[in-house]
Design a protein around this motif. Structure first.
Motif, mmCIF file in Angstrom:
data_model
loop_
_atom_site.group_PDB
_atom_site.id
_atom_site.type_symbol
_atom_site.label_atom_id
_atom_site.label_comp_id
_atom_site.label_asym_id
_atom_site.label_seq_id
_atom_site.Cartn_x
_atom_site.Cartn_y
_atom_site.Cartn_z
ATOM 1 N N MET A 1 0.836 -1.211 0.000
ATOM 2 C CA MET A 1 0.000 0.000 0.000
ATOM 3 C C MET A 1 0.869 1.260 0.000
ATOM 4 O O MET A 1 0.580 2.221 -0.708
ATOM 5 C CB MET A 1 -0.938 -0.002 1.210
ATOM 6 N N SER A 2 1.931 1.246 0.790
ATOM 7 C CA SER A 2 2.819 2.402 0.827
ATOM 8 C C SER A 2 3.525 2.603 -0.508
ATOM 9 O O SER A 2 3.680 3.735 -0.973
ATOM 10 C CB SER A 2 3.851 2.243 1.940
ATOM 11 N N SER A 3 3.937 1.514 -1.132
ATOM 12 C CA SER A 3 4.610 1.620 -2.434
ATOM 13 C C SER A 3 3.661 2.144 -3.511
ATOM 14 O O SER A 3 4.043 3.001 -4.318
ATOM 15 C CB SER A 3 5.162 0.263 -2.861
ATOM 16 N N VAL A 4 2.433 1.655 -3.508
ATOM 17 C CA VAL A 4 1.443 2.145 -4.466
ATOM 18 C C VAL A 4 1.132 3.614 -4.173
ATOM 19 O O VAL A 4 0.967 4.424 -5.091
ATOM 20 C CB VAL A 4 0.171 1.264 -4.443
ATOM 21 N N GLY A 5 1.078 3.970 -2.892
ATOM 22 C CA GLY A 5 0.850 5.365 -2.514
ATOM 23 C C GLY A 5 1.941 6.280 -3.015
ATOM 24 O O GLY A 5 1.682 7.360 -3.547
ATOM 25 N N VAL A 6 3.191 5.855 -2.854
ATOM 26 C CA VAL A 6 4.324 6.652 -3.356
ATOM 27 C C VAL A 6 4.253 6.758 -4.875
ATOM 28 O O VAL A 6 4.532 7.824 -5.446
ATOM 29 C CB VAL A 6 5.666 6.048 -2.875
ATOM 30 N N PHE A 7 3.855 5.684 -5.555
ATOM 31 C CA PHE A 7 3.697 5.728 -7.010
ATOM 32 C C PHE A 7 2.670 6.787 -7.412
ATOM 33 O O PHE A 7 2.906 7.569 -8.329
ATOM 34 C CB PHE A 7 3.281 4.359 -7.548
ATOM 35 N N PHE A 8 1.510 6.823 -6.723
ATOM 36 C CA PHE A 8 0.484 7.815 -7.050
ATOM 37 C C PHE A 8 0.966 9.229 -6.762
ATOM 38 O O PHE A 8 0.656 10.162 -7.512
ATOM 39 C CB PHE A 8 -0.814 7.529 -6.294
ATOM 40 N N ILE A 9 1.717 9.405 -5.696
ATOM 41 C CA ILE A 9 2.262 10.730 -5.397
ATOM 42 C C ILE A 9 3.220 11.171 -6.497
ATOM 43 O O ILE A 9 3.158 12.315 -6.979
ATOM 44 C CB ILE A 9 2.938 10.741 -4.016
ATOM 45 N N LEU A 10 4.093 10.290 -6.914
ATOM 46 C CA LEU A 10 5.037 10.623 -7.996
ATOM 47 C C LEU A 10 4.308 10.865 -9.314
ATOM 48 O O LEU A 10 4.694 11.752 -10.090
ATOM 49 C CB LEU A 10 6.084 9.527 -8.140
ATOM 50 N N LEU A 11 3.253 10.092 -9.569
ATOM 51 C CA LEU A 11 2.445 10.304 -10.766
ATOM 52 C C LEU A 11 1.792 11.693 -10.742
ATOM 53 O O LEU A 11 1.789 12.403 -11.751
ATOM 54 C CB LEU A 11 1.375 9.218 -10.872
ATOM 55 N N GLY A 12 1.279 12.080 -9.587
ATOM 56 C CA GLY A 12 0.680 13.408 -9.457
ATOM 57 C C GLY A 12 1.688 14.524 -9.640
ATOM 58 O O GLY A 12 1.422 15.524 -10.304
ATOM 59 N N ILE A 13 2.868 14.346 -9.062
ATOM 60 C CA ILE A 13 3.929 15.344 -9.221
ATOM 61 C C ILE A 13 4.332 15.453 -10.690
ATOM 62 O O ILE A 13 4.507 16.556 -11.224
ATOM 63 C CB ILE A 13 5.133 14.992 -8.327
ATOM 64 N N GLY A 14 4.463 14.320 -11.351
ATOM 65 C CA GLY A 14 4.804 14.337 -12.774
ATOM 66 C C GLY A 14 3.738 15.024 -13.616
ATOM 67 O O GLY A 14 4.050 15.782 -14.537
ATOM 68 N N THR A 15 2.479 14.792 -13.282
ATOM 69 C CA THR A 15 1.383 15.437 -14.014
ATOM 70 C C THR A 15 1.426 16.950 -13.845
ATOM 71 O O THR A 15 1.244 17.697 -14.806
ATOM 72 C CB THR A 15 0.033 14.879 -13.525
ATOM 73 N N ILE A 16 1.689 17.404 -12.634
ATOM 74 C CA ILE A 16 1.763 18.846 -12.386
ATOM 75 C C ILE A 16 2.977 19.456 -13.082
ATOM 76 O O ILE A 16 2.905 20.573 -13.615
ATOM 77 C CB ILE A 16 1.767 19.122 -10.869
ATOM 78 N N ILE A 17 4.084 18.739 -13.143
ATOM 79 C CA ILE A 17 5.263 19.241 -13.855
ATOM 80 C C ILE A 17 4.969 19.371 -15.345
ATOM 81 O O ILE A 17 5.350 20.361 -15.982
ATOM 82 C CB ILE A 17 6.479 18.333 -13.586
ATOM 83 N N VAL A 18 4.292 18.389 -15.910
ATOM 84 C CA VAL A 18 3.922 18.461 -17.327
ATOM 85 C C VAL A 18 3.007 19.665 -17.569
ATOM 86 O O VAL A 18 3.149 20.370 -18.581
ATOM 87 C CB VAL A 18 3.258 17.143 -17.786
ATOM 88 N N ALA A 19 2.083 19.924 -16.652
ATOM 89 C CA ALA A 19 1.214 21.100 -16.788
ATOM 90 C C ALA A 19 2.024 22.390 -16.736
ATOM 91 O O ALA A 19 1.758 23.336 -17.485
ATOM 92 C CB ALA A 19 0.157 21.103 -15.692
ATOM 93 N N GLY A 20 3.020 22.425 -15.868
ATOM 94 C CA GLY A 20 3.883 23.609 -15.795
ATOM 95 C C GLY A 20 4.666 23.834 -17.078
ATOM 96 O O GLY A 20 4.821 24.964 -17.538
ATOM 97 N N ILE A 21 5.152 22.754 -17.670
ATOM 98 C CA ILE A 21 5.855 22.872 -18.950
ATOM 99 C C ILE A 21 4.884 23.350 -20.027
ATOM 100 O O ILE A 21 5.237 24.157 -20.883
ATOM 101 C CB ILE A 21 6.503 21.525 -19.323
ATOM 102 N N GLY A 22 3.632 22.877 -19.957
ATOM 103 C CA GLY A 22 2.618 23.297 -20.920
ATOM 104 C C GLY A 22 2.339 24.786 -20.872
ATOM 105 O O GLY A 22 1.994 25.395 -21.884
ATOM 106 N N LEU A 23 2.488 25.397 -19.701
ATOM 107 C CA LEU A 23 2.296 26.851 -19.603
ATOM 108 C C LEU A 23 3.261 27.604 -20.495
ATOM 109 O O LEU A 23 2.940 28.675 -21.010
ATOM 110 C CB LEU A 23 2.479 27.315 -18.160
ATOM 111 N N PHE A 24 4.447 27.080 -20.657
ATOM 112 C CA PHE A 24 5.458 27.758 -21.479
ATOM 113 C C PHE A 24 5.446 27.307 -22.930
ATOM 114 O O PHE A 24 5.800 28.074 -23.817
ATOM 115 C CB PHE A 24 6.855 27.529 -20.883
ATOM 116 N N ARG A 25 5.030 26.087 -23.196
ATOM 117 C CA ARG A 25 5.165 25.527 -24.534
ATOM 118 C C ARG A 25 3.916 25.654 -25.413
ATOM 119 O O ARG A 25 4.032 25.672 -26.630
ATOM 120 C CB ARG A 25 5.542 24.049 -24.440
#
Length: 125
Positions: free
Chosen positions: A15-39
């Motif tokens: 459960m903790s490993s899956v939780g960390v995966f979802f957190i990293l997935l969310g962080i990656g999604t927000i980073i992609v959105a930030g890149i989209g602001l510029f691109r």
């Protein structure tokens, strides 16, 4: 980092490993959105990308935290937070795009049709 893995059972570690995966997935999604602001080329594509990505990114992070520290109270809080985030990010991005359209912000040249313009009524009539 030791606080995350307090349950050393097999199911707790999964459960903790899956939780960390979802957190990293969310962080990656927000980073992609930030890149989209510029691109991305115009206001409408930026509003769409950031509204969708921010809503899904934050929801993924909340799900990850819920999986790491699961309880009934946290489940209720997570459901309320996810529903509120998805609703407000969608409404907010639509409001930004609408205000840009009403103030004359032109779509990028890659946009081939403007169906909203076809339904626009002349205010002087």
């Amino acid at each position: 980092m030791d606080q995350i893995f307090t349950d050393t059972s097999t199911s707790g570690l999964i459960m903790s490993s899956v939780g960390v995966f979802f957190i990293l997935l969310g962080i990656g999604t927000i980073i992609v959105a930030g890149i989209g602001l510029f691109r991305l080329p115009d206001l409408y594509l930026r509003a769409s990308a950031v509204g969708t990505s921010a809503g899904l990114g934050v929801a993924s992070i909340v799900v990850g935290v819920l999986l790491i520290d699961f309880s009934t109270a946290n489940l209720i809080k997570a459901v309320l937070a996810i529903v509120a985030q998805l609703l407000t990010s969608a409404v907010g991005s639509m409001a930004i795009a609408r205000s840009g359209y009403l103030n004359g912000s032109r779509p990028a040249s890659v946009t081939h049709t403007d169906e909203l313009y076809l339904t626009k009524r002349d205010d002087a009539a």
